[in-house]
Motif scaffolding. Structure first.
Motif, short mmCIF file in Angstrom:
data_model
loop_
_atom_site.label_atom_id
_atom_site.label_comp_id
_atom_site.label_asym_id
_atom_site.label_seq_id
_atom_site.Cartn_x
_atom_site.Cartn_y
_atom_site.Cartn_z
N PHE A 154 79.74 53.98 78.10
CA PHE A 154 79.12 53.99 79.43
C PHE A 154 78.46 55.34 79.64
CE2 PHE A 154 83.09 51.53 79.49
CZ PHE A 154 82.58 50.27 79.73
N PRO A 155 77.26 55.51 79.11
CA PRO A 155 76.60 56.81 79.23
C PRO A 155 76.36 57.16 80.71
CG PRO A 155 75.19 55.22 78.12
CD PRO A 155 76.47 54.54 78.38
N ALA A 156 76.37 58.44 81.02
CA ALA A 156 76.17 58.89 82.39
C ALA A 156 74.80 58.47 82.90
CB ALA A 156 76.30 60.42 82.44
N PRO A 157 74.66 58.20 84.22
CA PRO A 157 73.37 57.80 84.78
C PRO A 157 72.25 58.77 84.42
CG PRO A 157 75.08 57.51 86.42
CD PRO A 157 75.74 58.13 85.22
N THR A 158 72.54 60.06 84.40
CA THR A 158 71.47 61.01 84.07
C THR A 158 71.03 60.85 82.62
OG1 THR A 158 73.22 62.62 83.72
CG2 THR A 158 71.99 62.78 85.79
N THR A 159 71.99 60.52 81.75
CA THR A 159 71.63 60.26 80.35
C THR A 159 70.72 59.04 80.25
OG1 THR A 159 73.89 60.95 79.87
CG2 THR A 159 72.61 60.03 78.04
N ILE A 160 71.06 58.01 81.01
CA ILE A 160 70.25 56.79 80.99
C ILE A 160 68.84 57.11 81.48
CG2 ILE A 160 69.98 54.48 81.99
CD1 ILE A 160 73.05 54.40 82.22
N LEU A 161 68.75 57.90 82.56
CA LEU A 161 67.44 58.27 83.09
C LEU A 161 66.64 59.03 82.04
CD1 LEU A 161 67.94 59.41 86.81
CD2 LEU A 161 66.50 57.57 85.93
N ARG A 162 67.32 59.99 81.38
CA ARG A 162 66.61 60.79 80.39
C ARG A 162 66.13 59.92 79.23
NH1 ARG A 162 70.43 64.12 78.40
NH2 ARG A 162 71.25 64.38 80.51
N THR A 163 67.01 59.04 78.75
CA THR A 163 66.62 58.12 77.68
C THR A 163 65.44 57.25 78.11
OG1 THR A 163 68.95 58.01 77.11
CG2 THR A 163 67.49 56.43 76.04
N GLY A 164 65.52 56.78 79.35
CA GLY A 164 64.45 55.94 79.88
C GLY A 164 63.13 56.69 79.86
N ALA A 165 63.15 57.93 80.32
CA ALA A 165 61.92 58.72 80.38
C ALA A 165 61.35 58.91 78.98
CB ALA A 165 62.21 60.07 81.04
N SER A 166 62.23 59.21 78.02
CA SER A 166 61.69 59.46 76.68
C SER A 166 61.20 58.17 76.03
CB SER A 166 62.75 60.14 75.80
OG SER A 166 63.83 59.28 75.61
N LEU A 167 61.90 57.05 76.32
CA LEU A 167 61.44 55.76 75.79
C LEU A 167 60.06 55.41 76.32
CD1 LEU A 167 64.48 53.30 75.88
CD2 LEU A 167 63.16 54.05 73.89
N LEU A 168 59.87 55.66 77.63
CA LEU A 168 58.57 55.35 78.22
C LEU A 168 57.51 56.28 77.66
CD1 LEU A 168 59.46 54.62 81.96
CD2 LEU A 168 58.78 53.00 80.19
N ALA A 169 57.89 57.52 77.39
CA ALA A 169 56.93 58.48 76.86
C ALA A 169 56.51 58.07 75.44
CB ALA A 169 57.54 59.88 76.86
N GLU A 170 57.46 57.55 74.67
CA GLU A 170 57.13 57.14 73.30
C GLU A 170 56.13 55.99 73.27
OE1 GLU A 170 60.60 56.20 71.02
OE2 GLU A 170 61.51 58.10 71.64
N GLY A 171 56.25 55.08 74.25
CA GLY A 171 55.23 54.04 74.34
C GLY A 171 55.65 52.67 73.81
N TYR A 172 56.59 52.60 72.84
CA TYR A 172 57.00 51.28 72.34
C TYR A 172 57.53 50.42 73.48
CZ TYR A 172 57.07 53.56 67.76
OH TYR A 172 56.73 54.23 66.65
N PHE A 173 58.33 51.10 74.31
CA PHE A 173 59.02 50.37 75.37
C PHE A 173 58.04 49.72 76.34
CE2 PHE A 173 62.12 50.38 79.09
CZ PHE A 173 62.81 49.28 78.59
N TRP A 174 56.92 50.43 76.58
CA TRP A 174 55.89 49.85 77.45
C TRP A 174 55.44 48.49 76.94
CZ3 TRP A 174 55.23 50.81 82.18
CH2 TRP A 174 55.32 52.10 82.70
N SER A 175 55.24 48.41 75.63
CA SER A 175 54.73 47.14 75.11
C SER A 175 55.78 46.04 75.27
CB SER A 175 54.31 47.29 73.64
OG SER A 175 55.45 47.54 72.86
N ASP A 176 57.09 46.42 75.19
CA ASP A 176 58.13 45.41 75.43
C ASP A 176 58.11 44.94 76.89
OD1 ASP A 176 59.48 45.11 72.91
OD2 ASP A 176 60.09 47.21 73.13
N ILE A 177 57.95 45.91 77.79
CA ILE A 177 57.91 45.54 79.21
C ILE A 177 56.73 44.62 79.48
CG2 ILE A 177 57.50 46.43 81.54
CD1 ILE A 177 58.98 48.97 80.74
N LEU A 178 55.56 45.00 78.94
CA LEU A 178 54.36 44.20 79.19
C LEU A 178 54.48 42.81 78.60
CD1 LEU A 178 51.52 46.86 78.88
CD2 LEU A 178 52.50 45.83 80.94
#
Lengths: 284, 291
Positions: free
Chosen positions: B70-94
């Motif tokens: 159960f990673p800390a909420p701030t860890t999740i936020l940080r991971t989320g930000a870096s995932l979005l920055a990388e760009g792969y995740f955007w294509s999954d969302i779209l």
């Protein structure tokens, strides 16, 4: 609606009462078939003249509303024949005001009136002007853009009347239009209807439960029997025109009202007896 | 209000009670009370989740719970930000969004058509209702293998399963709505001598529309659930795939990013539907809405 009118026009005998705007001969209507069928109306003979204001009264379920629907062409008769004479070929010769559900909640007050005009083929700019004129006449000009839900029952019914009159129909049918409205508002609306119907005479068929309302408004009061509704009595209302709602204050009015009630009482009793016997179905 | 000459039982004069009736300031007080109450309620609505997140954060940092699970909420936020920055995740969302929107679009059109037809036409209803009602109760995910057999792997079975899910919600609500339009509206419309087109578009559709929007909100939420599950079952892309793939790879922070993303998608889509609903049915009172 047109279909029914045309049917009747082709089969009508032109010699039967040339002055009658609406002429019913042995007209009647049943609902359902087989042993469960309900014989609601008729046979009924009734002539209504051009420009005449006729009130229909009678016990619940006697087919008053059915008669109005037959005139409007919303229902075909089961037997008999009715002639409705329309001068020329106007797009909306008949307008109906219902007790409820007549106006559409998804349209604004102005939208409701314009809708009727659009359906009657009135041009957009013309329609706007005409709709506003009738709304103003019924004191609704300030509420043109409001939705009906935000208005009182009395005002909503005014919208329905404005919509019916805006199409300038030759025949105006009103099916217990004021039944759901409180007593004071009711008198106001009666007054307005009197003024309007006396400024521009048109044929009006007005269904009501109230003998008083019938006498105040109409040229002739037709009392119908309990189901199946047939003609019980006709009373020519002696008050001249133009009149106003103060006619109800005179002694003559009281006498007429008692007379009518005497006719009607037995019928209402008969209707109640029928309900106790379990033969009466839902109010028609 | 007692008169000035009132006496007590013994006949001796006593002090008169004088009641003065004038407007009190209670109305102002009531308004102030209401304001305070709204403020309190609004505050609680924000504070309670914040407190829970804070507790979670604290727990993860202090080792009360396993931060790898159960990673800390701030860890999740940080991971989320870096995932979005990388760009792969955007294509999954779209991709997930695209599947939901296209699938729902097809389902809405088909469901509305079938519902309107069956709500207005007794023969159509008699012919189709028993069959559709039977299929209605089948969990649509159970049909996924069938769709894969028919359409093969790839986008099509995913679109089909969303369409079918949405179809059934829209169909059943639309049918009920059309069938229960008060006779009074039919009569009023006929008395205006409306043609069939005006009758349908200006009277029948508006009368049915509020119920259709209720169905739409439910359908959108359910289609999010269905797409996530389906992407997990057959997909190699999409937010649902990301969630389950992350778990398999023991990247729990990434898994939570997926979960949060899916929740946000659901909230945003449902809000959009609600807004559109308010826009196209402005006559419906707020109190009667389900929201």
């Amino acid at each position: 609606m047109r279909v029914h009118l045309d049917d009747v026009q082709t089969t009508a005998d032109p010699s039967s009462g040339p002055t009658a705007k609406i002429s019913a001969r042995g007209i009647g209507r049943s609902f359902g078939t087989g042993p469960g069928a309900v014989h609601a109306l008729g046979p009924l003979d009734l002539d209504i003249g051009e420009g005449e204001f006729v009130s229909l009264v009678g016990p619940s379920g006697c087919g008053k509303s059915t008669f109005v629907r037959l005139v409007a062409g919303l229902l075909p008769p089961t037997f008999g024949e009715m002639t409705v004479r329309i001068e020329g070929d106007p797009p909306a010769p008949i307008a109906t005001v219902f007790q409820g559900f007549g106006i559409f909640p998804w349209k604004t007050v102005l939208g409701n009136v314009k809708f009727a005009l659009a359906a009657a083929g009135v041009e957009r700019r013309d329609a706007n002007e005409r709709a506003m004129r009738w709304l103003a006449r019924l004191g609704l000009a300030d509420f043109a853009d409001a939705y009906p839900e935000t208005l009182s029952g009395g005002m909503r019914q005014r919208v329905a009347i404005a919509r019916a009159l805006a199409t300038e129909p030759q025949i105006l049918l009103m099916d217990e239009p004021f039944a759901a409205i409180d007593a004071q508002m009711r008198e106001m609306l009666q007054e307005e209807l009197l003024t309007i119907s006396q400024t521009e005479r048109r044929t009006v068929v007005f269904v009501t439960h109230s003998l008083e309302e019938a006498l105040v408004l109409a040229d002739r009061v037709v009392v119908m029997t309990a189901r199946p509704g047939t003609l019980l009595s006709e009373t020519r209302v002696p008050f001249g025109r133009p009149r106003d709602t103060r006619v109800r204050e005179g002694p003559e009015f009281g006498r007429l009202r008692v007379d009518l009630w005497t006719h009607l009482r037995d019928e209402v009793q008969a209707q109640m007896a029928g309900q106790r016997g379990g033969t009466a179905q839902a109010t028609l | 209000m007692k008169g000035p000459t009132a006496t007590d039982g013994r006949g001796t004069p006593r002090q008169d009670a004088v009641f003065v009736r004038r407007p009190l300031r209670t109305l102002d007080r009531a308004a102030a009370f209401q304001r305070r109450r709204r403020f309190l309620e609004g505050g609680l609505a924000v504070l309670i989740p914040l407190a829970l997140f804070a507790l979670w954060e604290l727990g993860a940092r202090l080792g009360w719970i396993d931060a790898r699970m159960f990673p800390a909420p701030t860890t999740i936020l940080r991971t989320g930000a870096s995932l979005l920055a990388e760009g792969y995740f955007w294509s999954d969302i779209l991709l997930t969004l695209r599947r939901v929107l296209i699938g729902a679009g097809i389902g809405i059109v088909a469901g509305f058509t079938a519902g309107a037809l069956m709500g207005l036409n007794r023969t159509a209803r008699a012919a189709l209702e028993p069959m559709l009602s039977a299929v209605y109760v089948v969990p649509k995910l159970a049909l996924l293998p069938v769709f894969i057999t028919i359409f093969g792997l790839g986008e099509v079975p995913l679109l089909v399963i969303i369409s079918v899910t949405v179809f059934f919600y829209i169909w059943i609500y639309t049918m009920e709505a059309f069938a229960s339009i008060p006779e009074g509206y039919h009569e009023a419309a006929r008395s205006l001598d409306l043609g069939p087109v005006r009758m349908f578009t200006q009277v029948l559709v508006p009368a049915a529309l509020p119920s259709v929007f209720v169905a739409l909100r439910v359908a959108i939420s359910v289609s999010i659930i269905v797409i996530v599950a389906s992407e997990f079952l057959v997909g190699t892309t999409g937010v649902g795939y990301v969630i389950f793939d992350s778990r398999r790879l023991f990247m729990n922070d990434q898994m939570y990013v997926g979960i949060v993303t899916v929740s946000l998608m659901g909230v945003v889509l449902s809000m959009i539907v609600q807004r559109i609903g308010r826009l196209v049915t402005p006559w419906v009172k707020h109190s009667r809405r389900i929201d």
